[in-house]
Design a protein around this motif. Structure first.
Motif, short mmCIF file in Angstrom:
data_model
loop_
_atom_site.label_atom_id
_atom_site.label_comp_id
_atom_site.label_asym_id
_atom_site.label_seq_id
_atom_site.Cartn_x
_atom_site.Cartn_y
_atom_site.Cartn_z
N VAL A 165 -33.79 -41.16 83.21
CA VAL A 165 -32.76 -41.07 82.15
C VAL A 165 -31.43 -41.21 82.81
N LYS A 166 -30.87 -42.56 82.51
CA LYS A 166 -29.45 -42.82 83.05
C LYS A 166 -28.36 -42.00 82.74
N THR A 167 -27.66 -41.40 83.65
CA THR A 167 -26.40 -40.63 83.29
C THR A 167 -25.17 -41.26 83.88
N PRO A 168 -23.95 -40.88 83.12
CA PRO A 168 -22.71 -41.54 83.90
C PRO A 168 -22.63 -41.16 85.51
N LYS A 169 -22.04 -41.61 86.26
CA LYS A 169 -21.55 -41.22 87.47
C LYS A 169 -20.75 -39.94 87.33
N THR A 170 -21.00 -38.96 87.92
CA THR A 170 -20.38 -37.57 87.78
C THR A 170 -20.33 -36.85 89.19
N ILE A 171 -19.21 -36.29 89.15
CA ILE A 171 -18.88 -35.52 90.48
C ILE A 171 -18.33 -34.02 90.09
N ALA A 172 -19.13 -33.05 90.55
CA ALA A 172 -18.50 -31.81 90.23
C ALA A 172 -17.67 -31.04 91.10
N ALA A 173 -16.69 -30.55 90.84
CA ALA A 173 -15.46 -30.05 91.82
C ALA A 173 -14.97 -28.64 91.30
N VAL A 174 -14.73 -27.83 92.51
CA VAL A 174 -14.22 -26.56 92.20
C VAL A 174 -12.94 -26.57 93.19
N GLY A 175 -11.66 -26.25 92.23
CA GLY A 175 -10.40 -26.41 93.01
C GLY A 175 -9.73 -27.59 92.51
N LYS A 176 -8.24 -27.52 92.55
CA LYS A 176 -7.66 -28.79 92.02
C LYS A 176 -7.59 -29.76 92.87
N GLU A 177 -7.27 -29.44 94.28
CA GLU A 177 -7.17 -30.42 95.50
C GLU A 177 -8.56 -31.02 95.46
N GLU A 178 -9.74 -30.61 95.32
CA GLU A 178 -11.11 -31.21 95.55
C GLU A 178 -11.23 -31.94 94.19
N LEU A 179 -10.74 -31.79 93.11
CA LEU A 179 -10.55 -32.48 91.82
C LEU A 179 -9.98 -33.80 92.05
N LEU A 180 -8.71 -33.73 92.61
CA LEU A 180 -8.28 -35.07 92.91
C LEU A 180 -8.71 -35.90 93.95
N LYS A 181 -9.28 -35.26 94.66
CA LYS A 181 -10.10 -35.88 96.04
C LYS A 181 -11.18 -36.78 95.28
N ALA A 182 -12.03 -36.01 94.35
CA ALA A 182 -13.19 -36.60 93.52
C ALA A 182 -12.59 -37.74 92.89
N ALA A 183 -11.68 -37.58 92.18
CA ALA A 183 -11.19 -38.53 91.22
C ALA A 183 -10.67 -39.96 91.99
N ALA A 184 -10.44 -39.75 93.16
CA ALA A 184 -10.21 -41.06 94.08
C ALA A 184 -11.30 -42.01 94.05
N SER A 185 -12.45 -41.36 94.05
CA SER A 185 -13.52 -42.57 94.35
C SER A 185 -13.61 -43.25 92.82
N PHE A 186 -12.86 -43.06 91.74
CA PHE A 186 -12.94 -43.66 90.59
C PHE A 186 -11.84 -44.85 90.36
N GLU A 187 -11.00 -44.62 91.49
CA GLU A 187 -9.63 -45.43 91.52
C GLU A 187 -9.96 -47.10 90.86
N GLY A 188 -9.01 -47.26 89.97
CA GLY A 188 -9.19 -48.44 89.61
C GLY A 188 -10.22 -48.54 88.15
N LYS A 189 -10.62 -47.43 87.89
CA LYS A 189 -11.51 -47.31 86.80
C LYS A 189 -11.13 -46.11 85.78
N GLN A 190 -11.35 -46.29 84.63
CA GLN A 190 -11.00 -44.95 83.56
C GLN A 190 -12.19 -44.11 83.90
N PHE A 191 -11.66 -42.91 83.97
CA PHE A 191 -12.74 -41.51 83.96
C PHE A 191 -12.34 -40.52 83.29
#
Length: 319
Positions: free
Chosen positions: A108-134
């Motif tokens: 079953v296909k799910t959306p690309k997802t990254i789990a993060a704990v910590g605000k810095e880690e959250l921002l780092k994870a979001a960098a991989s979505f750069e150029g796209k809405q998330f």
């Protein structure tokens, strides 16, 4: 004679079920687990036990209700009691990460997802979505908790560093690719006894909080299921819905011993389905059901529980 024991933390969500159980003249007992004790030296009563604990219990002041329920379920299962939506179901209810892993296991296909704990880690994870809405969402959620749409990492950073940032109850924030529905709706598939009952189209144009329960009309401005309007209803039964994904959903539920659930998916402009939620504490909307000649969710649940109780009673009497 045994009973149907209903385990939960929200009385507003059990009213319709109790009405149906009374309508069918089925014996039941309300186990409200907002607080309590578990005597591990005691023996549970005879009957069946239906777990309706919700991942969003903390939003109603019941922060540790899931933990108490986990202890109760372990106790019941240790004594061989029949538990509908037992420990494994609760485990998935409390973690979208585990839901996605289980869904992908069965194709079953799910959306690309990254789990993060910590605000810095959250921002780092979001960098991989750069150029796209998330979007962000809480791992332990319900009712769209923590769901926010972002156009850039900079926008996320402003949110994370502001007072508006919602800290997840388990500390895990998910960063997920944004799947846009051309018609602004999602589909929720309802299952009872592990089998498909019906699908509901849910309008998402007013926001992300997608609770179908009638109780949402009380205090959820983003869930206006009871408002009179000339606009199409927020929740509508998709008559005759059929899709190969349903068999995969049933396989997922069977493998995880989940008997009653709602599974939600969204379809993009290319017709690709992305599944993003398994709700093991599913509720039903009476207005959507009244406008359709389909089955009634809580009635089907009550009938299923009655049959399960009959099975247990048969085993007990034969012994």
């Amino acid at each position: 004679m045994g009973k149907i024991y209903v385990i939960h933390e929200n009385e507003e969500w059990t009213e319709h079920l109790f009405n149906r159980l009374e309508e069918l003249e089925l014996p039941y007992e309300d186990w409200l687990l907002t607080r309590g004790t578990v005597d591990l030296t005691s023996v549970p009563p005879e009957g069946i036990f239906y777990n309706r604990m919700s991942a969003s219990s903390h939003t109603r002041g019941n922060r540790f209700a899931p933990e108490l329920t986990s202890a109760v379920l372990a106790w019941l299962e240790q004594h061989g009691r029949v538990v509908i939506n037992g420990s494994r179901a609760l485990e998935l209810e409390l973690s979208k990460v585990k839901q996605y892993i289980e869904l992908e296991k069965f194709g079953v296909k799910t959306p690309k997802t990254i789990a993060a704990v910590g605000k810095e880690e959250l921002l780092k994870a979001a960098a991989s979505f750069e150029g796209k809405q998330f979007i962000t969402k809480h791992n332990r959620a319900g009712k769209g908790l923590g769901v926010q749409l972002f156009q850039s990492v900079e926008a996320l950073q402003k949110y994370v560093e502001s007072d508006a940032f919602e800290e997840p109850v388990d500390g895990i924030t998910l960063i997920q690719e944004y799947i846009e529905s051309p018609a602004s709706y999602i589909t929720r598939c309802e299952f009872v006894g592990g089998k498909f009952v019906y699908a509901v189209r849910v309008d998402t144009s007013e926001g992300f909080e997608l609770c179908p329960a009638d109780a949402c009309t009380i205090d959820d401005l983003f869930c206006p299921v009871g408002e009179e309007s000339e606009e199409p209803a927020k929740f509508q039964i998709r008559e005759g819905f059929d899709h190969p994904i349903l068999q995969k959903y049933e396989n997922v539920l069977a493998a995880n011993d989940i008997k009653i659930a709602g599974i939600e998916f969204i379809e993009d402009a290319n017709g690709t389905l992305y599944t993003y939620d398994i709700n093991t504490n599913t509720n039903y909307n009476s207005e959507a059901e009244a406008a359709s000649d389909t089955k009634y969710g809580m009635l089907e649940v009550a009938k299923f529980l009655g049959k399960e109780l009959e099975k247990v009673e048969g085993i007990v009497s034969s012994n």
